[in-house]
Write a protein that holds these residues in place. Structure first.
Motif, PDB file in Angstrom:
ATOM      1  N   LEU A  91      37.799  46.640  41.501  1.00 26.01           N
ATOM      2  CA  LEU A  91      37.960  45.960  40.008  1.00 26.01           C
ATOM      3  C   LEU A  91      36.918  46.624  38.959  1.00 26.01           C
ATOM      4  CD1 LEU A  91      37.738  43.269  38.546  1.00 26.01           C
ATOM      5  CD2 LEU A  91      36.166  42.570  40.155  1.00 26.01           C
ATOM      6  N   VAL A  92      36.083  47.516  39.504  1.00 26.24           N
ATOM      7  CA  VAL A  92      35.282  47.805  38.129  1.00 26.24           C
ATOM      8  C   VAL A  92      36.142  49.418  37.271  1.00 26.24           C
ATOM      9  CG1 VAL A  92      34.821  50.029  40.031  1.00 26.24           C
ATOM     10  CG2 VAL A  92      33.477  49.282  37.997  1.00 26.24           C
ATOM     11  N   GLU A  93      37.496  49.861  37.937  1.00 23.47           N
ATOM     12  CA  GLU A  93      38.330  49.510  36.792  1.00 23.47           C
ATOM     13  C   GLU A  93      38.587  49.207  36.547  1.00 23.47           C
ATOM     14  OE1 GLU A  93      40.993  53.203  39.128  1.00 23.47           O
ATOM     15  OE2 GLU A  93      40.084  52.486  40.579  1.00 23.47           O
ATOM     16  N   PHE A  94      39.085  48.423  36.582  1.00 22.68           N
ATOM     17  CA  PHE A  94      39.819  47.066  35.826  1.00 22.68           C
ATOM     18  C   PHE A  94      38.816  46.600  34.524  1.00 22.68           C
ATOM     19  CE2 PHE A  94      41.372  43.172  33.837  1.00 22.68           C
ATOM     20  CZ  PHE A  94      42.655  43.257  33.450  1.00 22.68           C
ATOM     21  N   ASP A  95      37.566  46.433  34.976  1.00 22.04           N
ATOM     22  CA  ASP A  95      36.592  45.687  34.219  1.00 22.04           C
ATOM     23  C   ASP A  95      36.341  47.057  32.740  1.00 22.04           C
ATOM     24  OD1 ASP A  95      35.865  43.537  35.721  1.00 22.04           O
ATOM     25  OD2 ASP A  95      34.496  45.087  36.389  1.00 22.04           O
ATOM     26  N   HIS A 131      50.086  56.990  33.720  1.00 24.21           N
ATOM     27  CA  HIS A 131      50.258  57.944  33.404  1.00 24.21           C
ATOM     28  C   HIS A 131      49.944  59.550  33.569  1.00 24.21           C
ATOM     29  CE1 HIS A 131      52.518  59.821  29.772  1.00 24.21           C
ATOM     30  NE2 HIS A 131      53.324  59.736  30.527  1.00 24.21           N
ATOM     31  N   GLU A 132      50.398  60.636  33.919  1.00 26.48           N
ATOM     32  CA  GLU A 132      49.966  61.681  33.955  1.00 26.48           C
ATOM     33  C   GLU A 132      48.598  61.372  35.142  1.00 26.48           C
ATOM     34  OE1 GLU A 132      50.244  63.357  30.185  1.00 26.48           O
ATOM     35  OE2 GLU A 132      52.077  63.715  30.970  1.00 26.48           O
ATOM     36  N   GLY A 133      48.439  60.287  35.294  1.00 26.36           N
ATOM     37  CA  GLY A 133      47.399  60.604  36.388  1.00 26.36           C
ATOM     38  C   GLY A 133      45.909  60.183  35.839  1.00 26.36           C
ATOM     39  N   GLU A 134      46.773  58.674  34.519  1.00 29.97           N
ATOM     40  CA  GLU A 134      45.709  58.364  34.055  1.00 29.97           C
ATOM     41  C   GLU A 134      46.006  57.377  33.862  1.00 29.97           C
ATOM     42  OE1 GLU A 134      43.469  57.859  29.307  1.00 29.97           O
ATOM     43  OE2 GLU A 134      45.355  59.324  29.633  1.00 29.97           O
ATOM     44  N   VAL A 135      44.898  56.293  34.082  1.00 26.80           N
ATOM     45  CA  VAL A 135      45.395  54.226  34.272  1.00 26.80           C
ATOM     46  C   VAL A 135      45.574  53.757  32.941  1.00 26.80           C
ATOM     47  CG1 VAL A 135      44.139  52.061  34.455  1.00 26.80           C
ATOM     48  CG2 VAL A 135      44.221  53.787  36.420  1.00 26.80           C
ATOM     49  N   VAL A 136      46.470  53.685  32.709  1.00 23.14           N
ATOM     50  CA  VAL A 136      46.884  52.855  31.318  1.00 23.14           C
ATOM     51  C   VAL A 136      47.496  51.673  30.479  1.00 23.14           C
ATOM     52  CG1 VAL A 136      47.510  55.282  30.430  1.00 23.14           C
ATOM     53  CG2 VAL A 136      49.175  53.604  31.293  1.00 23.14           C
ATOM     54  N   ALA A 137      47.337  51.321  31.859  1.00 21.52           N
ATOM     55  CA  ALA A 137      47.549  49.728  32.078  1.00 21.52           C
ATOM     56  C   ALA A 137      46.977  49.101  32.973  1.00 21.52           C
ATOM     57  CB  ALA A 137      48.655  49.537  31.079  1.00 21.52           C
ATOM     58  N   LEU A 189      43.842  33.141  48.361  1.00 19.10           N
ATOM     59  CA  LEU A 189      43.158  32.941  46.619  1.00 19.10           C
ATOM     60  C   LEU A 189      42.595  33.659  45.803  1.00 19.10           C
ATOM     61  CD1 LEU A 189      41.386  29.182  46.985  1.00 19.10           C
ATOM     62  CD2 LEU A 189      43.584  29.242  47.090  1.00 19.10           C
ATOM     63  N   ARG A 190      42.610  34.293  46.341  1.00 19.55           N
ATOM     64  CA  ARG A 190      42.399  35.727  45.172  1.00 19.55           C
ATOM     65  C   ARG A 190      43.358  37.067  44.231  1.00 19.55           C
ATOM     66  NH1 ARG A 190      40.150  38.993  49.002  1.00 19.55           N
ATOM     67  NH2 ARG A 190      42.289  40.215  49.081  1.00 19.55           N
ATOM     68  N   PRO A 191      42.656  36.432  42.890  1.00 21.48           N
ATOM     69  CA  PRO A 191      43.830  37.177  42.083  1.00 21.48           C
ATOM     70  C   PRO A 191      44.256  38.534  43.014  1.00 21.48           C
ATOM     71  CG  PRO A 191      42.346  36.085  41.175  1.00 21.48           C
ATOM     72  CD  PRO A 191      41.411  35.911  42.573  1.00 21.48           C
ATOM     73  N   GLU A 192      45.264  39.332  42.453  1.00 25.39           N
ATOM     74  CA  GLU A 192      46.090  40.436  42.798  1.00 25.39           C
ATOM     75  C   GLU A 192      45.696  41.049  41.836  1.00 25.39           C
ATOM     76  OE1 GLU A 192      46.928  41.559  45.839  1.00 25.39           O
ATOM     77  OE2 GLU A 192      46.892  38.877  46.659  1.00 25.39           O
ATOM     78  N   LEU A 193      45.570  42.405  41.369  1.00 24.64           N
ATOM     79  CA  LEU A 193      45.332  43.299  40.860  1.00 24.64           C
ATOM     80  C   LEU A 193      46.662  44.696  40.715  1.00 24.64           C
ATOM     81  CD1 LEU A 193      43.100  44.791  38.786  1.00 24.64           C
ATOM     82  CD2 LEU A 193      41.893  45.707  40.819  1.00 24.64           C
ATOM     83  N   ARG A 214      53.499  28.408  41.715  1.00 29.30           N
ATOM     84  CA  ARG A 214      53.763  28.816  40.126  1.00 29.30           C
ATOM     85  C   ARG A 214      52.333  29.943  40.286  1.00 29.30           C
ATOM     86  NH1 ARG A 214      52.894  25.815  34.816  1.00 29.30           N
ATOM     87  NH2 ARG A 214      54.375  24.417  35.695  1.00 29.30           N
ATOM     88  N   ALA A 215      53.161  31.705  39.608  1.00 26.92           N
ATOM     89  CA  ALA A 215      52.338  32.281  39.729  1.00 26.92           C
ATOM     90  C   ALA A 215      51.495  32.533  37.971  1.00 26.92           C
ATOM     91  CB  ALA A 215      52.308  33.689  40.082  1.00 26.92           C
ATOM     92  N   VAL A 216      50.580  32.452  37.781  1.00 30.56           N
ATOM     93  CA  VAL A 216      49.646  32.819  37.039  1.00 30.56           C
ATOM     94  C   VAL A 216      49.188  34.434  36.385  1.00 30.56           C
ATOM     95  CG1 VAL A 216      48.445  31.965  34.954  1.00 30.56           C
ATOM     96  CG2 VAL A 216      49.158  30.822  36.810  1.00 30.56           C
ATOM     97  N   TYR A 217      49.579  34.665  35.416  1.00 29.28           N
ATOM     98  CA  TYR A 217      49.071  35.702  34.386  1.00 29.28           C
ATOM     99  C   TYR A 217      47.544  35.550  33.783  1.00 29.28           C
ATOM    100  CZ  TYR A 217      48.366  39.721  31.085  1.00 29.28           C
ATOM    101  OH  TYR A 217      48.240  41.191  30.862  1.00 29.28           O
ATOM    102  N   LEU A 218      47.031  36.274  34.244  1.00 30.90           N
ATOM    103  CA  LEU A 218      45.610  36.040  34.546  1.00 30.90           C
ATOM    104  C   LEU A 218      44.687  36.603  33.412  1.00 30.90           C
ATOM    105  CD1 LEU A 218      43.476  34.891  37.657  1.00 30.90           C
ATOM    106  CD2 LEU A 218      44.602  33.249  36.042  1.00 30.90           C
ATOM    107  N   TYR A 219      44.686  37.372  33.248  1.00 32.43           N
ATOM    108  CA  TYR A 219      44.130  39.287  32.549  1.00 32.43           C
ATOM    109  C   TYR A 219      44.751  40.129  32.687  1.00 32.43           C
ATOM    110  CZ  TYR A 219      40.063  35.729  32.812  1.00 32.43           C
ATOM    111  OH  TYR A 219      39.570  34.624  32.323  1.00 32.43           O
ATOM    112  N   GLY A 220      44.929  41.311  30.604  1.00 30.94           N
ATOM    113  CA  GLY A 220      45.529  42.348  31.200  1.00 30.94           C
ATOM    114  C   GLY A 220      45.077  42.751  30.300  1.00 30.94           C
ATOM    115  N   ALA A 221      44.676  44.445  30.336  1.00 28.57           N
ATOM    116  CA  ALA A 221      43.807  45.408  29.106  1.00 28.57           C
ATOM    117  C   ALA A 221      44.907  46.775  29.681  1.00 28.57           C
ATOM    118  CB  ALA A 221      42.542  45.828  30.722  1.00 28.57           C
TER     119      ALA A 221
END
Length: 393
Positions: free
Chosen positions: A212-216, A256-262, A247-251, A272-279
Motif C-alpha cells: 500500500l505504501v507504493e500506492f500512497d 513499464h521498464e521497471g517503474e510503476v506508472v499506474a 472485505l479488503r480492497p484489492e491492489l 458489484r465490484a467498485v473502482y475506489l481509487y486510481g493513481a
C-alpha cells in the motif's frame, strides 16, 4: 445496449405501507443492532455489500456520528441489513438517521427479495421515524436494471426527494462476458487504445496489502502534480486494508521498464465490484496505462470473484473521465443515475428541521466548490449538467 435511465420525473404514489410500489406486500422482519465487528463479518457474504455500508469505513469516515449496524431477519435467517448513522441536529433540535447505499439485500436472487426490501423500509420507519421521531435519509445506489425499484418503493411509501449529486451518472461494466465478447463490447476508440497499450511492454501486477505504501506514494504525487484538493475518503484506506481478505480492497499496479506508472484499489466483494481509487504518474497517459490496467482488472475480477458488475463510479463533471468510462462500459454495460436522497419523517417538524439542515449543508458545499474553482481553475467541471445524458455532445 447501455441503459441510461432518468428517474427524476416520478410523482408520489400511494403511501399505504401494506403494499409496495410493485404491489408486493412487505414481509414482517425482526431487527437486531450488532457490533461493528459482527456487522462487517456478516455482510461480507451479502450480494449488495458495499464500501459505504462497512463499519470499518464509516467509523473512519464519519467518526462523530452514532453508528447503528442493523440486521434484518426472517424466521431467524439474516436477509438484509442497513448501517444507520444517527446525526444530531444543531442545538440538539432533532436527529437524522442516514443510510448510504442501503438497506442491503443478502441475496438478490430470492423470489421474495422485493418483499424483503419493503419489509426493511417498514422496520426502519417503525424504529427511527415512528418510535424515535428522527428523519430518515436514504441514498439508494444506481441500478443495473431498467427501473430502480428500490427508489420507486421509497417514493411510494412517502419518502420525499432531497439532495442529488451534481453529476449523478454511474458507469457500470458488465463482467458476465468472455474475453472476446468483452473486448467486442468496448467502444471502438477505447478498444483501439487498449490494443496500442498491449504492444508497448506494460505489465500488470496484483499486489498484497503490504505494498500500500507504493500506492500512497503514487497517489500523493498525482494529487500534488494536479494541484487538486482531495475531498475523497482516501484517508480511510489504511483501515480498509486491515480487514480480512473477504472485505479488503484489492491492489493493482501497472509497470513499464521497471517503474510503476499506474495503480488502482478495487472493492471486489459482492455482486458489484467498485473502482475506489486510481493513481498515475506523468508517464501513464502517453503509455495508455489506464486502458491496460482497467482491462486487466476486468479480467481479474471475472476470474477471481463472484462479481457480475464493475462499478467505475462517477465523473465529478470532467468530460475526459466521461468519455473514458463510457467507452469502457461499451454496449454491454449500464450508465445509470444515482437517485436523489429520499427523506421521510412521521413528524412534520422533524422533517422540516432535517430538510433545513440538509439545505444549509448543500449551500456550504456549493460555496466551497466555488471557492475551490477560483483558487484552482483545474477543479472546475468541464461537462454541462444534462441529467442521464450528461457529457454527451
Amino acid at each position: 445496449m447501455s441503459v441510461i435511465a432518468d428517474r427524476l420525473s416520478h410523482s408520489l404514489a400511494d403511501t399505504n405501507p401494506s403494499v409496495s410500489a410493485s404491489g408486493v406486500k412487505p414481509l414482517e422482519l425482526q431487527t437486531r443492532v450488532v457490533s461493528g465487528q459482527e456487522w462487517d463479518r456478516t455482510i461480507a457474504g451479502f450480494d449488495e455489500v458495499c464500501q459505504e455500508q462497512l463499519y470499518a469505513f464509516a467509523i473512519a469516515r464519519w467518526p462523530h456520528v452514532k453508528h447503528e449496524p442493523m440486521l434484518f431477519m426472517l424466521n431467524g435467517e439474516v436477509v438484509g441489513g442497513s448501517l444507520m448513522m444517527v446525526q444530531p441536529l444543531p442545538l440538539n433540535l432533532g436527529h437524522i438517521a442516514v443510510s448510504k447505499w442501503g438497506p442491503m439485500l443478502a441475496d438478490i436472487s430470492r423470489p421474495d427479495a422485493d418483499a424483503i426490501h419493503s419489509g426493511m423500509i417498514e422496520a426502519l420507519i417503525a424504529d427511527y421515524a415512528d418510535k424515535r421521531g428522527h428523519m430518515i435519509s436514504i441514498l439508494p445506489c444506481a441500478r443495473v436494471d431498467p427501473t430502480n425499484n428500490a427508489y420507486d418503493r421509497l417514493e411510494a411509501r412517502g419518502f420525499k426527494r432531497g439532495s442529488q449529486l451534481l453529476y449523478p451518472n454511474r458507469y457500470i461494466v458488465n463482467l458476465q462476458l468472455d474475453d472476446a465478447a468483452q473486448r467486442k463490447s468496448l467502444n471502438q476508440k477505447w478498444r483501439y487504445h487498449l490494443n496500442k497499450s498491449e504492444k508497448i511492454g506494460l505489465s500488470f501486477e496484483h499486489a498484497g496489502p503490504e505494498r500500500l505504501v507504493e500506492f500512497d506514494t503514487l497517489y500523493t504525487a498525482m494529487t500534488d502534480r494536479k494541484q487538486f484538493s482531495d475531498h475523497s475518503a482516501y484517508d480511510t484506506v489504511a483501515s480498509l486494508m486491515k480487514l480480512d481478505d473477504a472485505l479488503r480492497p484489492e491492489l493493482f499496479f501497472v509497470r513499464h521498464e521497471g517503474e510503476v506508472v499506474a495503480g488502482a484499489l478495487i472493492f471486489k466483494t459482492g455482486d458489484r465490484a467498485v473502482y475506489l481509487y486510481g493513481a498515475t504518474n506523468d508517464k501513464a497517459l502517453p503509455l495508455r496505462a489506464g486502458y491496460f490496467m482497467h482491462w486487466n482488472i476486468i479480467v481479474w475480477l471475472r476470474e477471481n470473484t463472484r462479481a457480475r458488475w464493475y462499478d467505475l463510479g462517477g465523473t465529478d463533471g470532467f468530460q475526459g473521465l466521461h468519455q473514458f468510462k463510457k467507452g469502457m462500459v461499451g454496449d454491454a454495460g449500464v450508465i445509470d443515475l444515482v437517485p436523489p436522497v429520499a427523506n421521510y419523517a412521521s413528524n412534520p417538524i422533524a422533517f422540516l428541521l432535517g430538510t433545513a439542515a440538509f439545505m444549509a449543508r448543500d449551500q456550504l458545499y456549493h460555496a466551497k466548490r466555488i471557492i475551490a474553482g477560483w483558487r484552482n481553475p483545474k477543479t472546475k467541471p468541464t461537462m454541462a449538467r444534462k441529467g442521464a445524458a450528461e457529457g454527451d455532445q
